[in-house]
Design an enzyme around this catalytic site. Sequence first.
Site, short mmCIF file in Angstrom:
data_model
loop_
_atom_site.label_atom_id
_atom_site.label_comp_id
_atom_site.label_asym_id
_atom_site.label_seq_id
_atom_site.Cartn_x
_atom_site.Cartn_y
_atom_site.Cartn_z
CG HIS A 1 29.88 63.47 63.70
ND1 HIS A 1 31.24 63.49 63.57
CD2 HIS A 1 29.44 64.66 63.23
CE1 HIS A 1 31.61 64.63 63.01
NE2 HIS A 1 30.53 65.36 62.81
CB CYS B 1 32.08 80.39 56.94
SG CYS B 1 32.63 79.15 58.15
CB CYS C 1 32.45 81.65 60.92
SG CYS C 1 31.09 80.54 61.33
CB CYS D 1 28.98 77.40 57.74
SG CYS D 1 29.13 77.93 59.45
CG HIS E 1 33.22 76.51 61.43
ND1 HIS E 1 31.94 76.77 61.01
CD2 HIS E 1 33.28 75.17 61.64
CE1 HIS E 1 31.25 75.65 60.97
NE2 HIS E 1 32.03 74.67 61.35
CE LYS F 1 33.81 75.18 68.78
NZ LYS F 1 32.73 74.43 68.20
CG HIS G 1 33.05 65.07 66.65
ND1 HIS G 1 31.81 65.40 67.11
CD2 HIS G 1 33.28 65.88 65.59
CE1 HIS G 1 31.31 66.38 66.39
NE2 HIS G 1 32.19 66.68 65.44
CE LYS H 1 41.05 65.86 66.98
NZ LYS H 1 40.90 66.03 65.56
O1 ME8 Z 1 26.70 70.16 59.09
N1 ME8 Z 1 26.91 68.33 70.01
O2 ME8 Z 1 27.89 68.17 58.91
P1 ME8 Z 1 28.71 68.18 60.29
C1 ME8 Z 1 25.86 67.70 69.45
N2 ME8 Z 1 27.26 67.97 56.36
N3 ME8 Z 1 25.78 67.37 68.14
C2 ME8 Z 1 26.81 67.70 67.36
C3 ME8 Z 1 27.96 68.36 67.87
C4 ME8 Z 1 27.98 68.67 69.28
N4 ME8 Z 1 29.00 69.26 69.86
N5 ME8 Z 1 28.81 68.54 66.85
C5 ME8 Z 1 28.22 68.01 65.73
C6 ME8 Z 1 27.05 69.16 58.47
N6 ME8 Z 1 27.01 67.48 66.04
C7 ME8 Z 1 26.45 68.87 57.10
C8 ME8 Z 1 25.06 68.32 57.31
S1 ME8 Z 1 22.72 67.38 56.41
C9 ME8 Z 1 21.88 67.41 54.97
C10 ME8 Z 1 24.29 68.05 56.05
C11 ME8 Z 1 26.09 66.79 65.11
O3 ME8 Z 1 29.72 67.09 60.15
C12 ME8 Z 1 24.78 67.54 65.00
O4 ME8 Z 1 23.82 66.66 64.51
O5 ME8 Z 1 29.17 69.54 60.62
C13 ME8 Z 1 25.13 68.58 63.97
O6 ME8 Z 1 24.00 69.20 63.39
C14 ME8 Z 1 25.90 67.73 62.97
O7 ME8 Z 1 26.66 66.83 63.81
C15 ME8 Z 1 26.82 68.55 62.07
O8 ME8 Z 1 27.64 67.67 61.35
#
Ligand code: ME8
Length: 511
Positions: free
Chosen positions: A20, A125, A143, A128, A146, A296, A17, A299
């Site tokens: 990312h 959770c 949480c 997380c 989430h 926030k 999304h 969907k």
């Molecule tokens: O936490 N606004 O993965 P994740 C800005 N796998 N950035 C956002 C966002 C938003 N609304 N939502 C997500 C994980 N991000 C672990 C990480 S690293 C060793 C392991 C981005 O899929 C932002 O960079 O939940 C956030 O920290 C990351 O996606 C979380 O991705």
Amino acid sequence: MKSYITTPIYYVNGAPHIGHAYTSIVADILKRNRQAQGVEMLLSTGVDEHGQKNQEAAADLGMEISAYLDMRCAEFREVFDKFDVQYDYFVRTSRDGHKQAVADMEQSIFDKDLIVKHAYTGIYCKGCEEFKKESDLTEDGQCPLHPTMKVEQTDETNYFLKMEPFRERLLKHIEDNPDFVTPPAFRTELKQMLSEPLEDLCISRPKSRVTLGVELPFDTDFVTYVWFDALANYLTNIGWPEDGYQDWWADVEHLIGKDILKPHGVYWPIMLMAAGLPLPKRLSVHSHWTGAGGVKMSKSIGNVVDPNEVMEMMGVDALRWYLARHMRADSDSQISVELIRQTYNSELGNKIGNLLSRVAKFSNKNFDGKVPQPGPLTAEDEALRKTVVDAVAGFASWMYLPDIPGRVQALVTAAEAMNEYIDQQAPWSLFKNEETRERCATVLYVTLDLQRILFEALTQVIPGSAKKALEMLGAPEVATPWKAELDKLAGGTQLGEIVALFPRVNAPEAA
Ligand code: ME8
């Protein structure tokens, strides 16, 4: 010099999304900025394939796990490719070399008696992939990050990394290195997390609950906790434990969202200290994108911004531009397709694209398809040249994540100055009289050469459009290392084909 930028590796329990796309796109901007200074860069991004929630997502779709992971991994790669993210390394934690290195790191810490086994009762959770304290939860016991995933009461025996012996040392590191965590609001938040004794960190999951993970080297009934495994990617990508990784590790910047400050600011440094390894140089933290009105994105509300939809409607650079320009340093920022559309039309269209097409079209028509030959420069010409060169040089110096919006603003200011100059100088009127025609040529030359500089800088932010603009100008290849230099566009240069860079996009008809 070498510099290494990392993004989080994203969970593959859903499709990629906007969040990312954001962290990976800004990582790409930083990479291009440093490359332009002659620095050798490495950018890693990718996916976090282990853990309970990925395992359950595959089960929900009734898919075999490796097919599921391949499918999601391809989706993430495709988004990054489409949005011109020049990653050097796409991480998959299912890679054998990564798994072996994670096991090596665990064994080395285990051998130092820093890992202990004991029973644990706690609230988990899955969102997380973390144990929570009562005080971390909302009033109704969920949480806050989430709220739709129910937390679970978990009672199991696991392996734990001792954390408290390292807390004071980490706090001192943060004190001694003011740039270790930026912007400062997140440094304060991290210090707060370290203000009380730390509980041991659970680093295992029994195979009875989770099978998708790296087997513990010292107990095959367990897999490694997904965060321990995922964080280690930053080292395994550059070949750790083999020699050679040190060159990249000496200058590493981790880009993360504020949601994962604790794993990166507490777990990761302590894991590294426990393994006897140096800490990363910098943690650059950003806030979150929310829907319009600060709601926030979800969907069910229907306010999720789909990167592919934006791309189809306005092109890749409309999104890259908005993301670079409108994230505030330490508070959440709003995004919607409509906000992107307005910014695209008003800044990329009206201020940057129109100027180029007006001046290039006029030169093309009246100066035989060539960049006009300039005559003597006036004080106004010199003043504009200084304004633009100073703004672009300010943009292009070494950039960190929180600098990006301000730096991009400087380029908008430069474009505004050029628009004002053109309005005042009115080359279209100057062209009408024989005796002011040379002056017309000079005005056009000054703006075309300055636009070349502007678009050279913009290759760091909107590379696809900037490349097209430079082709229209007949500009020479952008040199590396690069700096803003005047008069590189020779009078008499053949202009390329003039195309609309940012064609206007109207609001969809109200249904
Ligand atoms: O936490 N606004 O993965 P994740 C800005 N796998 N950035 C956002 C966002 C938003 N609304 N939502 C997500 C994980 N991000 C672990 C990480 S690293 C060793 C392991 C981005 O899929 C932002 O960079 O939940 C956030 O920290 C990351 O996606 C979380 O991705």
